[in-house]
Design a protein around this motif. Structure first.
Motif, short mmCIF file in Angstrom:
data_model
loop_
_atom_site.label_atom_id
_atom_site.label_comp_id
_atom_site.label_asym_id
_atom_site.label_seq_id
_atom_site.Cartn_x
_atom_site.Cartn_y
_atom_site.Cartn_z
N UNK A 152 63.10 70.04 21.26
CA UNK A 152 62.35 70.82 21.51
C UNK A 152 61.60 71.17 20.20
N UNK A 153 62.74 71.45 19.33
CA UNK A 153 62.20 71.79 18.10
C UNK A 153 61.19 70.70 16.83
N UNK A 154 61.16 69.55 17.47
CA UNK A 154 60.35 68.43 17.40
C UNK A 154 58.51 69.06 17.66
N UNK A 155 58.38 69.17 19.04
CA UNK A 155 57.25 69.46 20.26
C UNK A 155 57.21 71.22 18.89
N UNK A 156 58.02 71.57 19.37
CA UNK A 156 57.12 73.29 18.92
C UNK A 156 56.62 73.45 17.14
N UNK A 157 57.22 72.10 16.44
CA UNK A 157 56.55 71.72 14.64
C UNK A 157 55.62 70.94 15.27
N UNK A 158 55.79 69.39 15.85
CA UNK A 158 54.46 69.57 16.03
C UNK A 158 52.56 70.49 16.86
N UNK A 181 46.55 72.38 11.09
CA UNK A 181 44.74 72.44 11.28
C UNK A 181 43.42 73.29 12.31
N UNK A 182 43.84 73.38 12.66
CA UNK A 182 42.40 73.96 13.16
C UNK A 182 41.97 75.15 13.04
N UNK A 183 43.03 75.68 12.59
CA UNK A 183 42.59 77.03 12.03
C UNK A 183 42.15 76.92 10.77
N UNK A 184 42.56 76.05 9.84
CA UNK A 184 41.59 75.79 8.70
C UNK A 184 40.55 74.98 8.51
N UNK A 185 39.70 74.13 10.36
CA UNK A 185 38.75 73.62 10.62
C UNK A 185 38.02 74.42 10.82
N UNK A 186 38.75 75.19 11.60
CA UNK A 186 37.36 76.60 11.36
C UNK A 186 36.39 77.26 10.45
N UNK A 187 34.50 77.13 10.79
CA UNK A 187 33.81 77.78 9.69
C UNK A 187 33.78 78.99 10.40
#
Length: 52
Positions: free
Chosen positions: A11-17, A24-30
């Motif tokens: 569960x911790x690994x899934x939440x981290x991923x 990453x998707x938020x930083x790619x938003x222009x």
């Protein structure tokens, strides 16, 4: 006890991923910014406006 520990780790690994993917998707938003428009005064406001 081992089974619960393994489930918790998964569960911790899934939440981290998911957090990393979302970040990453938020930083790619222009982002765009609308230009600032000058306020338009009508004739009455121009008479009382201090720059005139």
């Amino acid at each position: 006890m081992k089974v619960i520990f393994i489930i918790c780790i998964i569960i911790v690994i899934i939440v981290l991923l998911l957090s990393v993917l979302t970040t990453n998707k938020a930083y790619q938003y222009k982002h765009t910014v609308d230009p600032i428009k000058k306020p338009e005064y009508d004739d009455e406001e121009k008479e009382h406006h201090p720059s005139n």
